[in-house]
Design a protein around this motif. Sequence first.
Motif, PDB file in Angstrom:
ATOM      1  N   LEU A  17     -15.818 -14.289 -25.009  1.00 29.40           N
ATOM      2  CA  LEU A  17     -17.095 -14.124 -25.712  1.00 29.40           C
ATOM      3  C   LEU A  17     -18.058 -13.263 -24.906  1.00 29.40           C
ATOM      4  O   LEU A  17     -18.734 -12.395 -25.450  1.00 29.40           O
ATOM      5  CB  LEU A  17     -17.726 -15.487 -26.013  1.00 29.40           C
ATOM      6  N   LEU A  18     -18.127 -13.496 -23.607  1.00 29.63           N
ATOM      7  CA  LEU A  18     -19.014 -12.702 -22.762  1.00 29.63           C
ATOM      8  C   LEU A  18     -18.558 -11.256 -22.689  1.00 29.63           C
ATOM      9  O   LEU A  18     -19.373 -10.345 -22.712  1.00 29.63           O
ATOM     10  CB  LEU A  18     -19.093 -13.313 -21.355  1.00 29.63           C
ATOM     11  N   SER A  19     -17.277 -11.036 -22.631  1.00 29.13           N
ATOM     12  CA  SER A  19     -16.755  -9.669 -22.593  1.00 29.13           C
ATOM     13  C   SER A  19     -17.078  -8.948 -23.887  1.00 29.13           C
ATOM     14  O   SER A  19     -17.456  -7.775 -23.876  1.00 29.13           O
ATOM     15  CB  SER A  19     -15.248  -9.677 -22.378  1.00 29.13           C
ATOM     16  N   ALA A  20     -16.920  -9.620 -25.007  1.00 33.35           N
ATOM     17  CA  ALA A  20     -17.211  -9.001 -26.300  1.00 33.35           C
ATOM     18  C   ALA A  20     -18.690  -8.669 -26.407  1.00 33.35           C
ATOM     19  O   ALA A  20     -19.065  -7.617 -26.915  1.00 33.35           O
ATOM     20  CB  ALA A  20     -16.780  -9.921 -27.434  1.00 33.35           C
ATOM     21  N   LYS A  21     -19.544  -9.567 -25.924  1.00 34.20           N
ATOM     22  CA  LYS A  21     -20.979  -9.338 -26.009  1.00 34.20           C
ATOM     23  C   LYS A  21     -21.408  -8.206 -25.081  1.00 34.20           C
ATOM     24  O   LYS A  21     -22.310  -7.448 -25.396  1.00 34.20           O
ATOM     25  CB  LYS A  21     -21.724 -10.625 -25.660  1.00 34.20           C
ATOM     26  N   ALA A  22     -20.763  -8.079 -23.928  1.00 39.44           N
ATOM     27  CA  ALA A  22     -21.137  -7.071 -22.954  1.00 39.44           C
ATOM     28  C   ALA A  22     -20.744  -5.668 -23.398  1.00 39.44           C
ATOM     29  O   ALA A  22     -21.270  -4.694 -22.900  1.00 39.44           O
ATOM     30  CB  ALA A  22     -20.494  -7.388 -21.608  1.00 39.44           C
ATOM     31  N   LYS A  23     -19.829  -5.555 -24.313  1.00 42.22           N
ATOM     32  CA  LYS A  23     -19.344  -4.257 -24.756  1.00 42.22           C
ATOM     33  C   LYS A  23     -20.136  -3.772 -25.969  1.00 42.22           C
ATOM     34  O   LYS A  23     -19.682  -3.848 -27.094  1.00 42.22           O
ATOM     35  CB  LYS A  23     -17.854  -4.328 -25.092  1.00 42.22           C
ATOM     36  N   THR A  24     -21.328  -3.267 -25.720  1.00 38.09           N
ATOM     37  CA  THR A  24     -22.144  -2.698 -26.779  1.00 38.09           C
ATOM     38  C   THR A  24     -21.715  -1.257 -26.987  1.00 38.09           C
ATOM     39  O   THR A  24     -21.592  -0.499 -26.038  1.00 38.09           O
ATOM     40  CB  THR A  24     -23.635  -2.746 -26.394  1.00 38.09           C
ATOM     41  N   ASP A  25     -21.487  -0.903 -28.224  1.00 39.61           N
ATOM     42  CA  ASP A  25     -21.117   0.467 -28.555  1.00 39.61           C
ATOM     43  C   ASP A  25     -22.390   1.304 -28.551  1.00 39.61           C
ATOM     44  O   ASP A  25     -23.153   1.286 -29.507  1.00 39.61           O
ATOM     45  CB  ASP A  25     -20.438   0.498 -29.934  1.00 39.61           C
ATOM     46  N   CYS A  26     -22.630   2.012 -27.459  1.00 42.83           N
ATOM     47  CA  CYS A  26     -23.832   2.832 -27.334  1.00 42.83           C
ATOM     48  C   CYS A  26     -23.663   4.107 -28.143  1.00 42.83           C
ATOM     49  O   CYS A  26     -23.139   5.106 -27.669  1.00 42.83           O
ATOM     50  CB  CYS A  26     -24.109   3.151 -25.871  1.00 42.83           C
ATOM     51  N   ASN A  27     -24.108   4.031 -29.367  1.00 46.07           N
ATOM     52  CA  ASN A  27     -23.999   5.153 -30.281  1.00 46.07           C
ATOM     53  C   ASN A  27     -25.336   5.290 -30.994  1.00 46.07           C
ATOM     54  O   ASN A  27     -25.686   4.459 -31.834  1.00 46.07           O
ATOM     55  CB  ASN A  27     -22.866   4.905 -31.279  1.00 46.07           C
ATOM     56  N   PRO A  28     -26.118   6.325 -30.674  1.00 45.22           N
ATOM     57  CA  PRO A  28     -27.441   6.464 -31.271  1.00 45.22           C
ATOM     58  C   PRO A  28     -27.417   6.575 -32.792  1.00 45.22           C
ATOM     59  O   PRO A  28     -28.414   6.279 -33.448  1.00 45.22           O
ATOM     60  CB  PRO A  28     -28.019   7.711 -30.622  1.00 45.22           C
ATOM     61  N   ILE A  29     -26.289   6.948 -33.362  1.00 41.40           N
ATOM     62  CA  ILE A  29     -26.162   7.019 -34.822  1.00 41.40           C
ATOM     63  C   ILE A  29     -26.382   5.633 -35.437  1.00 41.40           C
ATOM     64  O   ILE A  29     -26.838   5.523 -36.580  1.00 41.40           O
ATOM     65  CB  ILE A  29     -24.769   7.572 -35.221  1.00 41.40           C
ATOM     66  N   GLN A  30     -26.114   4.592 -34.656  1.00 38.81           N
ATOM     67  CA  GLN A  30     -26.315   3.226 -35.140  1.00 38.81           C
ATOM     68  C   GLN A  30     -27.788   2.951 -35.480  1.00 38.81           C
ATOM     69  O   GLN A  30     -28.094   2.021 -36.212  1.00 38.81           O
ATOM     70  CB  GLN A  30     -25.835   2.208 -34.093  1.00 38.81           C
ATOM     71  N   LEU A  31     -28.684   3.766 -34.945  1.00 38.93           N
ATOM     72  CA  LEU A  31     -30.121   3.551 -35.172  1.00 38.93           C
ATOM     73  C   LEU A  31     -30.655   4.285 -36.399  1.00 38.93           C
ATOM     74  O   LEU A  31     -31.862   4.279 -36.654  1.00 38.93           O
ATOM     75  CB  LEU A  31     -30.914   3.974 -33.928  1.00 38.93           C
ATOM     76  N   ILE A  32     -29.786   4.868 -37.189  1.00 39.69           N
ATOM     77  CA  ILE A  32     -30.225   5.582 -38.398  1.00 39.69           C
ATOM     78  C   ILE A  32     -31.071   4.696 -39.324  1.00 39.69           C
ATOM     79  O   ILE A  32     -32.052   5.184 -39.879  1.00 39.69           O
ATOM     80  CB  ILE A  32     -29.026   6.213 -39.133  1.00 39.69           C
ATOM     81  N   PRO A  33     -30.778   3.401 -39.469  1.00 35.79           N
ATOM     82  CA  PRO A  33     -31.647   2.583 -40.326  1.00 35.79           C
ATOM     83  C   PRO A  33     -33.104   2.530 -39.847  1.00 35.79           C
ATOM     84  O   PRO A  33     -33.984   2.136 -40.593  1.00 35.79           O
ATOM     85  CB  PRO A  33     -31.004   1.195 -40.274  1.00 35.79           C
ATOM     86  N   CYS A  34     -33.348   2.961 -38.615  1.00 33.03           N
ATOM     87  CA  CYS A  34     -34.708   2.930 -38.061  1.00 33.03           C
ATOM     88  C   CYS A  34     -35.430   4.269 -38.165  1.00 33.03           C
ATOM     89  O   CYS A  34     -36.619   4.350 -37.833  1.00 33.03           O
ATOM     90  CB  CYS A  34     -34.651   2.514 -36.592  1.00 33.03           C
ATOM     91  N   ALA A  35     -34.741   5.292 -38.604  1.00 35.65           N
ATOM     92  CA  ALA A  35     -35.324   6.635 -38.612  1.00 35.65           C
ATOM     93  C   ALA A  35     -36.634   6.704 -39.396  1.00 35.65           C
ATOM     94  O   ALA A  35     -37.623   7.250 -38.914  1.00 35.65           O
ATOM     95  CB  ALA A  35     -34.319   7.648 -39.162  1.00 35.65           C
ATOM     96  N   THR A  36     -36.651   6.141 -40.583  1.00 36.82           N
ATOM     97  CA  THR A  36     -37.865   6.194 -41.407  1.00 36.82           C
ATOM     98  C   THR A  36     -39.018   5.482 -40.711  1.00 36.82           C
ATOM     99  O   THR A  36     -40.137   6.002 -40.664  1.00 36.82           O
ATOM    100  CB  THR A  36     -37.611   5.565 -42.789  1.00 36.82           C
ATOM    101  N   ALA A  37     -38.757   4.317 -40.164  1.00 36.99           N
ATOM    102  CA  ALA A  37     -39.813   3.549 -39.494  1.00 36.99           C
ATOM    103  C   ALA A  37     -40.330   4.286 -38.260  1.00 36.99           C
ATOM    104  O   ALA A  37     -41.538   4.321 -38.013  1.00 36.99           O
ATOM    105  CB  ALA A  37     -39.299   2.168 -39.118  1.00 36.99           C
ATOM    106  N   ILE A  38     -39.433   4.895 -37.499  1.00 31.20           N
ATOM    107  CA  ILE A  38     -39.843   5.603 -36.283  1.00 31.20           C
ATOM    108  C   ILE A  38     -40.610   6.881 -36.626  1.00 31.20           C
ATOM    109  O   ILE A  38     -41.634   7.179 -36.025  1.00 31.20           O
ATOM    110  CB  ILE A  38     -38.627   5.911 -35.393  1.00 31.20           C
ATOM    111  N   LEU A  39     -40.135   7.611 -37.605  1.00 24.57           N
ATOM    112  CA  LEU A  39     -40.758   8.896 -37.925  1.00 24.57           C
ATOM    113  C   LEU A  39     -42.043   8.769 -38.734  1.00 24.57           C
ATOM    114  O   LEU A  39     -42.910   9.636 -38.663  1.00 24.57           O
ATOM    115  CB  LEU A  39     -39.762   9.797 -38.655  1.00 24.57           C
TER     116      LEU A  39
END
Length: 91
Positions: A17-39
Amino acid sequence: MKMLKLALYIVLIINSLLSAKAKTDCNPIQLIPCATAILSSSAPSEACCVKIKEQRPCLCKYIKNPRLQKFINTPNAKKVIKNCGTSFPTC
């Protein structure tokens, strides 16, 4: 002997469980749902907040990237992160 096997099994489960949690896929494309709010400085959506929380371990990496920092290290982005109930990282 059963207790030792049970303890070993529990340790293996916690470790996976800790290994799975520690492996975050660092992909800025994942933040697309935030684009409207940020811009546009609008309120972040629930999908945005989920992604912000998932990607929070990656934000310092994004801030250090010259192409991404102009989107991540802004007052609007900081406001979105705060409105999603998490804190802006200190890098």
